[in-house]
Design a protein around this motif. Structure first.
Motif, PDB file in Angstrom:
ATOM      1  N   HIS A  21       0.832  -1.198   0.000  1.00  0.00           N
ATOM      2  CA  HIS A  21       0.000   0.000   0.000  1.00  0.00           C
ATOM      3  C   HIS A  21       0.871   1.254   0.000  1.00  0.00           C
ATOM      4  CE1 HIS A  21      -3.663  -2.243   0.521  1.00  0.00           C
ATOM      5  NE2 HIS A  21      -3.165  -2.863   1.577  1.00  0.00           N
ATOM      6  N   LEU A  22       0.439   2.265  -0.743  1.00  0.00           N
ATOM      7  CA  LEU A  22       1.138   3.544  -0.738  1.00  0.00           C
ATOM      8  C   LEU A  22       0.800   4.319   0.531  1.00  0.00           C
ATOM      9  CD1 LEU A  22       0.630   4.676  -4.451  1.00  0.00           C
ATOM     10  CD2 LEU A  22       2.689   3.697  -3.420  1.00  0.00           C
ATOM     11  N   PRO A  23       1.641   5.259   0.937  1.00  0.00           N
ATOM     12  CA  PRO A  23       1.345   6.073   2.127  1.00  0.00           C
ATOM     13  C   PRO A  23       0.035   6.855   1.989  1.00  0.00           C
ATOM     14  CG  PRO A  23       3.643   6.314   1.479  1.00  0.00           C
ATOM     15  CD  PRO A  23       2.974   5.545   0.389  1.00  0.00           C
ATOM     16  N   THR A  24      -0.496   7.276   3.112  1.00  0.00           N
ATOM     17  CA  THR A  24      -1.782   7.981   3.152  1.00  0.00           C
ATOM     18  C   THR A  24      -1.787   9.222   2.274  1.00  0.00           C
ATOM     19  OG1 THR A  24      -2.071   7.209   5.425  1.00  0.00           O
ATOM     20  CG2 THR A  24      -3.485   9.011   4.705  1.00  0.00           C
ATOM     21  N   ALA A  25      -0.640   9.866   2.133  1.00  0.00           N
ATOM     22  CA  ALA A  25      -0.580  11.106   1.362  1.00  0.00           C
ATOM     23  C   ALA A  25      -1.019  10.917  -0.089  1.00  0.00           C
ATOM     24  CB  ALA A  25       0.837  11.664   1.408  1.00  0.00           C
ATOM     25  N   TYR A  26      -0.987   9.690  -0.587  1.00  0.00           N
ATOM     26  CA  TYR A  26      -1.367   9.440  -1.973  1.00  0.00           C
ATOM     27  C   TYR A  26      -2.875   9.245  -2.148  1.00  0.00           C
ATOM     28  CZ  TYR A  26       3.552   8.754  -3.186  1.00  0.00           C
ATOM     29  OH  TYR A  26       4.892   8.931  -3.400  1.00  0.00           O
ATOM     30  N   THR A  27      -3.637   9.257  -1.076  1.00  0.00           N
ATOM     31  CA  THR A  27      -5.075   8.988  -1.160  1.00  0.00           C
ATOM     32  C   THR A  27      -5.784   9.922  -2.136  1.00  0.00           C
ATOM     33  OG1 THR A  27      -5.081   8.220   1.142  1.00  0.00           O
ATOM     34  CG2 THR A  27      -7.213   8.798   0.165  1.00  0.00           C
ATOM     35  N   SER A  28      -5.412  11.186  -2.125  1.00  0.00           N
ATOM     36  CA  SER A  28      -6.065  12.158  -3.008  1.00  0.00           C
ATOM     37  C   SER A  28      -5.712  11.942  -4.473  1.00  0.00           C
ATOM     38  CB  SER A  28      -5.692  13.587  -2.597  1.00  0.00           C
ATOM     39  OG  SER A  28      -4.289  13.788  -2.687  1.00  0.00           O
ATOM     40  N   ASN A  29      -4.731  11.078  -4.744  1.00  0.00           N
ATOM     41  CA  ASN A  29      -4.328  10.784  -6.119  1.00  0.00           C
ATOM     42  C   ASN A  29      -4.943   9.491  -6.643  1.00  0.00           C
ATOM     43  OD1 ASN A  29      -1.433  12.045  -4.826  1.00  0.00           O
ATOM     44  ND2 ASN A  29      -2.242  12.989  -6.663  1.00  0.00           N
TER      45      ASN A  29
END
Length: 421
Positions: A21-29
């Motif tokens: 899983h990618l870090p939370t910061a990528y959620t908006s992407n």
């Protein structure tokens, strides 16, 4: 600090991004998953580590996901979440469009994965691309509800269109081909007095737009004289525009790595404002000292930068900005296309990347001290590849793909047949 390229650490970084899983910061992407996927796959491709660290079943699964984003009318979506499936109707289909940037990233990712592109709806994709072109030669991002292109006049979309056309050998039929002359005219009109390219005519030159312009012209066969006769009467660029462009690109190299918190003038204004807010009485500003011609201007000031300040010199996107990892590709890649990357101080640029923005967990940050992110990590590798980093595969700067991946695409039988017609 030694200028060591930590290849194994970079491989682990990109594999974490690919398989966990990618870090939370990528959620908006989330809607830009195709873009993120390309940067991860491209990074592993440049490292020569994709096939050795993934199984054939895994690569087939990645390709299946990309094809799940293919639009029935041509092109690709940015992620599967936009697919309306059986619920798609004429009334809501404008909420389920193909996207020009996602289409380039999808095709490039399939090439990296070793796909033969036989499942790409080539004819539909090229016809869709032609519908995206506007009267001024530029391209929209997607087709709207009435079948009209939206969000045009963007050099990035011009590049994506040229890359899609090149990958799919789109110049073979007039019915499916874009207006190349119109696109080239728009790009030419976007070169500024400085020599760089802007997002459009009468805008400010920027390294990102410049790369998109130069790479698009290269892929269209209008940057250097091609083997076959070209459409336009005079080749671009002229000698003068090349000199201007090279000078502007080279002058983007800078030893300014961090912004000051406040400039002197900003600090003075901030202190005065704070005093006023606290009720302090504003005092008259002392008169400015007038220097005579005999007064030394360098008294108490170093006439030349310290050597330490010149050891690290990155690239910036435009004048008076700090260096940024990604411009190692946008500006450096432009110079690589023009066979002029040797004009940079490559030693200082390499030290900037490896000693300032290379991260201990792998990848590259945007600025010194920043955590790594997928885009800057990929483009940092691409910048190093353009300078011949021995631990990276040689790459094609116009496509941001390894030469190995590009040559595999060029060897496909269907593509050879198309280009031979």
């Amino acid at each position: 600090m030694a200028s060591d390229f930590n290849k194994s650490t970079h491989i682990r970084y990109f594999l974490r991004c690919l398989k966990t899983h990618l870090p939370t910061a990528y959620t908006s992407n989330d809607s830009q998953r195709m873009t993120l996927a390309f940067f991860v796959l491209c990074g592993l491709d440049l490292l020569g580590a994709l096939e050795a660290n993934t199984t054939e079943d895994e690569r087939e699964a990645y390709m299946a996901w990309i094809y799940a984003c293919q639009h029935p009318d041509g092109g690709f979506r940015g992620f599967t979440g936009a697919d309306l499936g059986e619920e798609r109707t004429q009334d809501n289909e404008h909420w389920d469009p193909a996207n020009i940037a996602a289409t380039y990233f999808a095709l490039a990712s399939l090439v990296v994965l070793g796909d033969d592109l036989s499942r790409v709806k080539r004819s539909q994709c090229l016809r869709w691309l032609k519908r995206l072109q506007l009267s001024d030669g530029t391209f929209g991002e997607a087709l709207g509800g009435e079948g009209e292109a939206h969000s045009g006049r963007d050099m990035r979309f011009c590049y994506c269109a040229a890359a899609i056309r090149w990958i799919l050998a789109g110049r073979t039929t007039k019915e499916e081909d874009i207006d190349v002359d119109g696109l080239v005219r728009f790009i030419e009109a976007s070169q500024t007095y400085e020599g760089g390219f802007a997002n459009g005519p009468f805008h400010e030159a920027h390294a990102g737009w410049t790369y998109c312009a130069i790479a698009a012209l290269s892929l269209l066969g209008t940057l250097h004289p091609p083997v076959k006769p070209r459409r336009l009467a005079q080749p671009w660029p002229s000698d003068d525009s090349v000199e201007q462009m090279l000078g502007w690109l080279v002058n983007l190299q800078t030893s300014l790595l961090q912004e000051e918190d406040l400039s002197i003038s900003d600090s003075t204004e901030a202190i005065a404002q704070l005093e006023l807010e606290n009720g302090a009485q504003q005092t008259p500003v002392e008169s400015t000292q007038v220097l005579s011609p005999e007064d030394p201007l360098t008294d108490g000031v170093d006439a030349e930068p310290l050597y330490d300040e010149l050891q690290w010199a990155g690239l910036t996107g435009r004048c008076n900005k700090v260096a940024d990892t990604c411009y190692t590709f946008w500006a450096g890649g432009s110079l690589t296309i023009l066979n002029s990357v040797h004009l940079l101080d490559q030693g200082a640029l390499r030290r900037y990347l490896l000693e300032k923005t290379q991260h201990r967990i792998g990848g590259f940050g945007k600025l010194p001290g920043d955590a790594p992110d997928i885009m800057h990590s990929c483009l940092g590798l691409a910048g190093l590849a353009g300078m011949g980093e021995p631990d990276l595969l040689p790459y094609d700067p116009s496509l941001c793909l390894s030469l190995q991946a590009k040559q595999r695409l060029e060897s496909l039988p269907w593509r050879k047949r198309c280009l031979s017609n």
